[in-house]
Design a protein around this motif. Structure first.
Motif, PDB file in Angstrom:
ATOM      1  N   ALA A 178      17.315  -1.852  10.401  1.00 56.67           N
ATOM      2  CA  ALA A 178      18.277  -1.562  11.083  1.00 56.67           C
ATOM      3  C   ALA A 178      19.564  -1.242   9.807  1.00 56.67           C
ATOM      4  O   ALA A 178      19.966  -0.375  10.221  1.00 56.67           O
ATOM      5  CB  ALA A 178      18.905  -1.967  12.166  1.00 56.67           C
ATOM      6  N   LEU A 205      18.357   2.079   7.552  1.00 58.85           N
ATOM      7  CA  LEU A 205      18.412   2.943   8.404  1.00 58.85           C
ATOM      8  C   LEU A 205      19.818   3.129   7.873  1.00 58.85           C
ATOM      9  O   LEU A 205      20.311   4.224   7.604  1.00 58.85           O
ATOM     10  CB  LEU A 205      18.264   2.871   9.394  1.00 58.85           C
ATOM     11  CG  LEU A 205      17.322   3.575   9.636  1.00 58.85           C
ATOM     12  CD1 LEU A 205      16.751   3.671  11.493  1.00 58.85           C
ATOM     13  CD2 LEU A 205      16.372   4.929   9.057  1.00 58.85           C
ATOM     14  N   GLU A 206      20.866   1.974   7.929  1.00 56.29           N
ATOM     15  CA  GLU A 206      21.963   2.008   8.000  1.00 56.29           C
ATOM     16  C   GLU A 206      22.484   2.088   6.707  1.00 56.29           C
ATOM     17  O   GLU A 206      23.481   3.405   5.894  1.00 56.29           O
ATOM     18  CB  GLU A 206      23.113   0.559   8.272  1.00 56.29           C
ATOM     19  CG  GLU A 206      24.643   0.916   9.203  1.00 56.29           C
ATOM     20  CD  GLU A 206      25.241   0.133   9.313  1.00 56.29           C
ATOM     21  OE1 GLU A 206      24.214  -0.334  10.856  1.00 56.29           O
ATOM     22  OE2 GLU A 206      26.184  -0.751   9.448  1.00 56.29           O
ATOM     23  N   ILE A 261      20.775   3.877   4.126  1.00 56.17           N
ATOM     24  CA  ILE A 261      20.357   5.751   4.142  1.00 56.17           C
ATOM     25  C   ILE A 261      21.630   6.261   4.235  1.00 56.17           C
ATOM     26  O   ILE A 261      22.205   6.798   3.513  1.00 56.17           O
ATOM     27  CB  ILE A 261      19.363   5.257   4.427  1.00 56.17           C
ATOM     28  CG1 ILE A 261      17.905   5.036   3.583  1.00 56.17           C
ATOM     29  CG2 ILE A 261      19.015   7.337   4.178  1.00 56.17           C
ATOM     30  CD1 ILE A 261      16.429   5.358   4.940  1.00 56.17           C
ATOM     31  N   SER A 262      22.131   5.871   5.368  1.00 65.04           N
ATOM     32  CA  SER A 262      23.062   6.824   6.161  1.00 65.04           C
ATOM     33  C   SER A 262      24.076   6.471   5.356  1.00 65.04           C
ATOM     34  O   SER A 262      25.137   7.488   5.301  1.00 65.04           O
ATOM     35  CB  SER A 262      23.268   6.656   7.325  1.00 65.04           C
ATOM     36  OG  SER A 262      24.422   5.359   8.104  1.00 65.04           O
ATOM     37  N   ALA A 305      24.487   5.585   2.475  1.00 65.89           N
ATOM     38  CA  ALA A 305      24.288   6.979   0.784  1.00 65.89           C
ATOM     39  C   ALA A 305      24.493   8.566   0.816  1.00 65.89           C
ATOM     40  O   ALA A 305      25.118   8.816   0.096  1.00 65.89           O
ATOM     41  CB  ALA A 305      22.640   6.549   0.069  1.00 65.89           C
ATOM     42  N   LEU A 306      23.885   8.411   2.111  1.00 67.15           N
ATOM     43  CA  LEU A 306      24.560  10.037   2.235  1.00 67.15           C
ATOM     44  C   LEU A 306      25.919   9.441   2.715  1.00 67.15           C
ATOM     45  O   LEU A 306      26.387  10.967   2.480  1.00 67.15           O
ATOM     46  CB  LEU A 306      23.465  10.021   3.925  1.00 67.15           C
ATOM     47  CG  LEU A 306      21.887  10.205   3.862  1.00 67.15           C
ATOM     48  CD1 LEU A 306      22.044  10.768   4.707  1.00 67.15           C
ATOM     49  CD2 LEU A 306      21.912  11.625   2.426  1.00 67.15           C
ATOM     50  N   VAL A 319      28.645   8.177   0.844  1.00 65.90           N
ATOM     51  CA  VAL A 319      28.935   8.196  -0.402  1.00 65.90           C
ATOM     52  C   VAL A 319      28.740   9.205  -1.097  1.00 65.90           C
ATOM     53  O   VAL A 319      29.221  10.245  -1.962  1.00 65.90           O
ATOM     54  CB  VAL A 319      28.238   7.026  -1.012  1.00 65.90           C
ATOM     55  CG1 VAL A 319      29.078   6.560  -2.312  1.00 65.90           C
ATOM     56  CG2 VAL A 319      28.789   5.560  -0.383  1.00 65.90           C
ATOM     57  N   GLY A 320      27.159   9.973  -0.732  1.00 64.56           N
ATOM     58  CA  GLY A 320      26.524  11.354  -1.716  1.00 64.56           C
ATOM     59  C   GLY A 320      27.595  12.321  -1.343  1.00 64.56           C
ATOM     60  O   GLY A 320      27.912  13.037  -1.709  1.00 64.56           O
ATOM     61  N   SER A 321      27.777  12.575   0.275  1.00 71.43           N
ATOM     62  CA  SER A 321      28.050  14.133   0.410  1.00 71.43           C
ATOM     63  C   SER A 321      29.894  13.368   0.640  1.00 71.43           C
ATOM     64  O   SER A 321      30.425  14.858   0.384  1.00 71.43           O
ATOM     65  CB  SER A 321      27.932  13.509   2.169  1.00 71.43           C
ATOM     66  OG  SER A 321      28.328  12.822   2.974  1.00 71.43           O
ATOM     67  N   VAL A 367      26.213  17.283   6.545  1.00 74.92           N
ATOM     68  CA  VAL A 367      25.608  15.806   5.525  1.00 74.92           C
ATOM     69  C   VAL A 367      26.481  15.031   5.940  1.00 74.92           C
ATOM     70  O   VAL A 367      26.408  14.245   6.667  1.00 74.92           O
ATOM     71  CB  VAL A 367      24.754  15.938   4.390  1.00 74.92           C
ATOM     72  CG1 VAL A 367      24.193  14.707   4.429  1.00 74.92           C
ATOM     73  CG2 VAL A 367      23.695  16.819   3.810  1.00 74.92           C
ATOM     74  N   ILE A 413      29.478  15.628   7.736  1.00 73.69           N
ATOM     75  CA  ILE A 413      29.691  15.415   9.271  1.00 73.69           C
ATOM     76  C   ILE A 413      28.580  14.094  10.086  1.00 73.69           C
ATOM     77  O   ILE A 413      29.384  13.123  10.541  1.00 73.69           O
ATOM     78  CB  ILE A 413      29.550  16.538  10.045  1.00 73.69           C
ATOM     79  CG1 ILE A 413      30.295  17.833   9.674  1.00 73.69           C
ATOM     80  CG2 ILE A 413      29.386  16.387  11.392  1.00 73.69           C
ATOM     81  CD1 ILE A 413      31.030  19.252   9.761  1.00 73.69           C
ATOM     82  N   ALA A 414      26.967  14.659   9.383  1.00 79.24           N
ATOM     83  CA  ALA A 414      26.315  13.798  10.163  1.00 79.24           C
ATOM     84  C   ALA A 414      26.673  12.213  10.104  1.00 79.24           C
ATOM     85  O   ALA A 414      26.905  11.218  10.881  1.00 79.24           O
ATOM     86  CB  ALA A 414      25.115  13.690   9.844  1.00 79.24           C
ATOM     87  N   LEU A 458      28.329   9.064  12.506  1.00 74.32           N
ATOM     88  CA  LEU A 458      27.918   7.838  12.815  1.00 74.32           C
ATOM     89  C   LEU A 458      28.511   6.628  12.168  1.00 74.32           C
ATOM     90  O   LEU A 458      28.873   5.675  13.089  1.00 74.32           O
ATOM     91  CB  LEU A 458      26.296   7.823  11.447  1.00 74.32           C
ATOM     92  CG  LEU A 458      25.794   6.147  11.484  1.00 74.32           C
ATOM     93  CD1 LEU A 458      24.915   6.568  13.434  1.00 74.32           C
ATOM     94  CD2 LEU A 458      24.423   6.313  10.919  1.00 74.32           C
ATOM     95  N   LEU A 465      29.403   3.438  14.469  1.00 78.46           N
ATOM     96  CA  LEU A 465      29.105   2.173  14.144  1.00 78.46           C
ATOM     97  C   LEU A 465      30.270   1.136  13.717  1.00 78.46           C
ATOM     98  O   LEU A 465      30.292   0.027  14.183  1.00 78.46           O
ATOM     99  CB  LEU A 465      28.092   2.699  13.499  1.00 78.46           C
ATOM    100  CG  LEU A 465      26.827   2.885  13.728  1.00 78.46           C
ATOM    101  CD1 LEU A 465      26.038   2.723  12.124  1.00 78.46           C
ATOM    102  CD2 LEU A 465      25.733   2.215  14.600  1.00 78.46           C
TER     103      LEU A 465
END
Lengths: 438, 138
Positions: free
Chosen positions: A135, A138-139, A141-142, A144-145, A147-149, A181, A183-184, A188, A192
């Motif tokens: 968990a 995965l969190e 990774i999300s 990182a997405l 901050v990156g996006s 990216v 928005i996703a 999330l 969370l």
């Protein structure tokens, strides 16, 4: 028997947590007594209010381009990501000025909040052990997405609004897909973290914290990794940090909003690209691209210029004098740029639907407009039936009682209510009604 | 073994995370199908590296440097510096003269450097006056 390290997650995690990590991964290296779930929650709540405005207006802008028409789609095949696209209205005429003004102005005003929020959550990047469970993996990774996006969307949008393109990719495509990216990852993160945010704000009400000065500023209590294990003495209160962040945000709002709102506010938009006072003449308002920058020459726009109107039963070739001899209509309409600035002027010229009638067009699916300009993604644009058919939609010949200046599109330009500025084609050479039925 | 033990969180966490990652991966796949995909990925990753591993340590170090001086004066330096810094971060292309602004609009870009310097000067001056007033009141 020695335990196998590979394949036994619990042993690996235990060993990692027993090994002293290098400095940024040690909780003791994070000293600010202000960091904690409460500060992250307050900043998160502000972003939760502001970011959706930027997201929704961004998606609306894509729809406003009418990507299904002609060659309007400049971002390749978006797959199902354009599922929400709808016929963009022409009412109210300031619709795009509002949505896109909000997109850029609110986006810029959120920059300090985003950066302070990243500061407040930075210990999470250096958590130890780096991975506790699937968990957690995965969190991360999300995150990182996220901050990156966030950084990608803010950086590309803000640089684009200043006509600075230091990259090789298409801004339109990258900002559109980057937006999805974002928005996703943003939705999330909000889902969370919402329970923790609400708990944190309930336990420590904002108004109470705003009464606490530097002397009463102590670290938060709890087991969050954001709370410093070895805090240093505070040098600013939490309300000080919030005032500074909010003040910076309001300052950027003041420095930017005028280029969209116009009027006297334009004069305080000191750092905005389209906040400048250009004089008081009829053509003294903001220009995005000059005639010279696109290679438009006086020879092309002089007496030899003709407007071709194709697609009807009677193809036309009209000189400027021919057009001026037709019934003229005048409307106050904004030019609203995707870069977040707008300017409302009094345009006059021939209604597009009058030109359709004159050319023998009774019904059409699309009006394809082409400029004299040779290069540029927006040398052509397609308008919907609704856009070209609005009674205020003009092939404008004059503005504020004077002939259009070369930079504003002389001899003729498109002006349509609520249409994105880049589709208000300048130096028009061809109008082609497509999908016509006589 | 229960999902919570094996995964580390509840089923809603797993489902919402997978849904979001799938949408993000789909958007990425559209980028990879287009032109200059490598440059997009470079900018995406580069933005994180520049912020997290360069800008953050740099401003943290600057802050520690400022804290080495008098605590009383530190916010009178940090506040105007941060406000001026935020304006610079957002508008640096216009301020330092990058991009196509001059070519596209035929307006001189020089005014932006002058305006930003004046804004910065005014912020520090106002902060200095406040500091002097506070120092006099003791």
């Amino acid at each position: 028997m020695a335990p196998s390290l590979i394949g036994d997650r619990h042993v690996t995690v235990r060993l990692l947590s027993q090994t002293p990590p290098p400095p940024p991964f040690r909780r003791e290296s994070w000293r600010s007594p202000l960091r904690g779930p409460w500060l992250a929650s307050v900043l998160g709540a502000a972003l939760l209010a502001g970011i959706p405005i930027v997201l929704v207006t961004g998606l609306l802008s894509y729809a406003a381009y009418e990507p299904a028409l002609g060659r309007n789609n400049l971002i390749g095949d978006p797959g199902f990501l354009d599922f929400y696209v709808f016929s963009w209205p022409t009412n109210p005429s300031w619709l795009y000025a509002l949505t896109q003004g909000l997109h850029v102005t609110v986006g810029i005003a959120l920059v300090p909040i985003v950066l302070v929020k990243l500061w407040s959550a930075m210990p999470r990047l250096f958590e130890w052990p780096p991975l506790r469970s699937p968990a957690h993996a995965l969190e991360r990774i999300s995150l990182a997405l996220l901050v990156g996006s966030t950084l990608f969307q803010f950086a590309t949008g803000i640089l684009n609004a200043q006509l600075y393109y230091p990259w090789k990719f298409s801004f339109l495509a990258a900002h559109f897909y980057g937006g999805w990216v974002f928005i996703a990852a943003f939705v999330l993160h909000a889902v969370l973290k919402l329970p923790a945010m609400r708990r944190s704000l309930r336990e420590r009400p904002l108004l109470d914290e705003l009464r606490r000065g530097l002397d009463e500023t102590v670290p938060e209590s709890g087991d969050s990794a954001l709370i410093p294990a070895a805090p240093s003495a505070p040098t600013i209160s939490r309300r000080g940090v919030l005032a500074l962040t909010g003040g910076a945000s309001l300052g950027l709002l003041a420095l930017t909003a005028g280029q969209s709102v116009g009027g006297p506010l334009r004069e305080i938009a000191l750092l905005a690209p389209h906040g400048r006072d250009l004089g008081s003449g009829p053509n003294d308002f903001q220009v995005n691209k000059t005639a010279a920058s696109l290679g438009i020459t006086p020879a092309q726009t002089g007496a030899a210029w003709r407007l071709r109107v194709d697609g009807g039963q009677r193809p036309l070739e009209l000189s400027r004098a021919d057009l001026l001899a037709l019934t003229q209509h005048a409307y106050e309409l904004p030019i609203a740029c995707v870069e977040g600035w707008s300017t409302t002027q009094s345009w006059s010229g021939v209604r597009l639907r009058d030109l359709a009638a004159l050319a023998g067009v009774e019904a059409f699916d699309e009006l394809y407009v082409e400029s004299l300009q040779r290069g540029g993604s927006f040398r052509r644009a397609s308008l919907s039936t609704r856009q070209a058919g609005d009674r205020r939609s003009l092939l404008a010949l004059r503005v504020n009682g004077a002939d259009l200046s070369p930079d504003h599109g002389f001899p003729a330009r498109i002006v349509v209510p609520a249409l994105p500025g880049v589709h208000c084609t300048k130096w028009v050479a061809l109008l082609e009604f497509r999908g016509t039925r006589a | 073994m229960s999902l919570r033990r094996a995964y580390g969180a509840g089923p809603l966490h797993l489902l919402s995370t997978l849904a979001a990652l799938a949408l993000a991966a789909y958007a990425f796949s559209r980028v990879l199908a287009g032109a200059q995909a490598a440059n997009v990925v470079l900018w995406f990753a580069g933005a994180v590296v520049v912020h997290d591993l360069i800008a953050f340590p740099l401003y943290t170090a600057l802050n520690r440097l400022a804290l080495g001086r008098s605590i009383r004066a530190v916010n009178h330096v940090r506040v105007p510096a941060l406000l001026s810094g935020f304006a610079f971060i957002v508008f640096f292309p216009l301020i330092v003269g990058l991009g196509r602004y001059e070519r596209a609009t035929t307006l001189s870009q020089d005014v932006y450097l002058a305006r930003w310097l004046l804004l910065t000067g005014a912020l520090f001056a106002a902060s200095g006056v406040l500091y002097a007033l506070r120092a006099r009141r003791g």
